[in-house]
Write an enzyme that holds these catalytic residues in place. Structure first.
Site: not given
Ligand code: UT7
Length: 339
Positions: A116, A256, A286
């Site tokens: 990215c 980004h 993204n």
């Molecule tokens: O461009 C390259 C660089 N990339 C980035 O900068 C991305 C950086 N990361 C992020 O943007 C975020 O970490 C994400 C959007 C990927 C995830 O968001 P988060 O708030 O960090 O969620 P999390 O990974 O802590 O997950 C929280 C919960 C989990 O469930 P449990 O384990 O608490 O039951 C996930 O399984 O949300 C769940 N979850 C979802 N739920 C519904 C993860 N993805 C989804 C989804 N829909 N699509």
């Protein structure tokens, strides 16, 4: 190096596919909801390239528009860099494919892989060639077709990404304008937090994937998130310091587009108001190397950048990598050539 000129942007172009994939569409594909995606990422929809169409088509169209905007001919291009992690082929590179389609016979061409961050890295690479007098005109393109690389069963990643391309022509501009400062960096030790395997399949990396699916992106989102906020803040400060400027001197930051919460978090730490930080990820998600040139193109076309404005482009992503450039905008070039 003081050679009586600076290096700046003289043309811009972009392309996104027509096909829109909404959060509601994704609800039918994985266990997710429109509300979750908007709340946790800020994304409402993304564009997806038609099946069977090469990603290089997007790069070519964006490039052609940038050359028209700069009012230069393909034969005047000395260098083409495509920043991508989703090339149609490893060889020929996407840059060589674009060179052929444009008939830019004189141009050297190569792909650059900084995920990215690739577009901002490419700006800095092209700037060095122009500054030394080795090349005159460089065409740099950020292009990714991530819909081909995501696991459509993995809700952690498939809701985030989209397809698109953005391009810029870099050339000599009036001294004191153009790129005033730049910073590029990498933290290879954190590389396993965002992987897209090619020929080697590491056991630990494979274990993390659904059905051990080899050819798709895997990301440890939480840790990448923290890294992203930190480096977006730090690299912005670094280029401001390098240019001898402070936050009040910066008209706009074009970051980004990975997650609205990353952008808002970094903006808060930098103490810059949200109206000075560009966001368009609700419409495109993204698009990896393409987010920054697409956002720059749209901001410019909306007349939000004035001559003399200091703007910061800042990227972060796979590698892990990060980079920023500070540009003193010289809009006159583009206006003159658009008349
Ligand atoms: O461009 C390259 C660089 N990339 C980035 O900068 C991305 C950086 N990361 C992020 O943007 C975020 O970490 C994400 C959007 C990927 C995830 O968001 P988060 O708030 O960090 O969620 P999390 O990974 O802590 O997950 C929280 C919960 C989990 O469930 P449990 O384990 O608490 O039951 C996930 O399984 O949300 C769940 N979850 C979802 N739920 C519904 C993860 N993805 C989804 C989804 N829909 N699509």
């Amino acid at each position: 190096m003081d050679n009586g000129f600076s290096v700046g942007i003289i043309g811009l172009g972009m392309f996104v596919p027509d096909n829109v994939l909404t959060n509601k569409d994704l609800e039918k594909m994985v266990d997710t909801s429109n509300e979750w995606i908007i709340k946790r990422t800020g994304i409402s929809e993304r564009r997806v390239l038609e099946k069977g169409r090469p990603s290089s088509d997007m790069a070519y169209i964006a490039a052609k528009k940038a050359l028209e905007d700069a009012n230069i001919l393909p034969e005047d291009v000395d260098l083409i860099i495509v920043a991508t992690i989703t090339p149609d082929y490893l060889t020929p590179s996407m840059a060589c494919i674009v060179q052929d389609k444009l008939n830019a016979k004189k141009a050297a061409a190569f792909d650059l892989n900084a995920a990215c961050t690739g577009f901002v890295y490419s700006m800095t690479v092209a700037e060095q060639f122009i500054k030394t007098g080795y090349y005159k005109n460089a065409l740099i393109i950020g292009c990714d077709g991530l819909s081909k690389a995501v696991d459509w069963e993995d809700r952690n990643t498939c809701v985030l990404f989209g397809d698109g391309a953005g391009a810029a022509v870099l050339s000599a501009v009036e001294d004191g304008y153009g790129i005033r400062a730049s910073k590029t960096g990498a933290e290879g030790g954190m590389g396993k937090l965002l992987t897209l395997p090619c020929y080697h399949f590491d056991e630990v990396d494979m274990e993390k994937r659904i059905h051990q699916n080899k050819r798709v992106i895997w990301m440890g989102g939480n840790e990448v998130f923290k890294f992203a906020v930190k480096v977006m803040e730090q690299s912005t400060i670094d280029v401001m310091n390098q240019a001898g400027l402070c936050m009040d001197d910066i008209s706009l930051i074009i970051p980004h587009q990975a997650n609205k919460r990353i952008i808002d978090g970094a903006a808060k730490r930098l103490k810059i108001s949200n109206d000075r930080v560009i966001e368009n990820l609700s419409r495109y998600g993204n698009t990896s190397a393409a987010t920054i040139p697409i956002a720059l193109y749209e901001t410019y076309k909306a007349n939000k950048i004035k001559n003399g404005d200091n703007i910061v482009l800042v990227g972060f992503g796979g590698g892990l990598t990060w980079a920023a450039v500070l540009i003193k905008w010289n809009k006159k070039d583009l206006e003159d050539k658009n008349e």
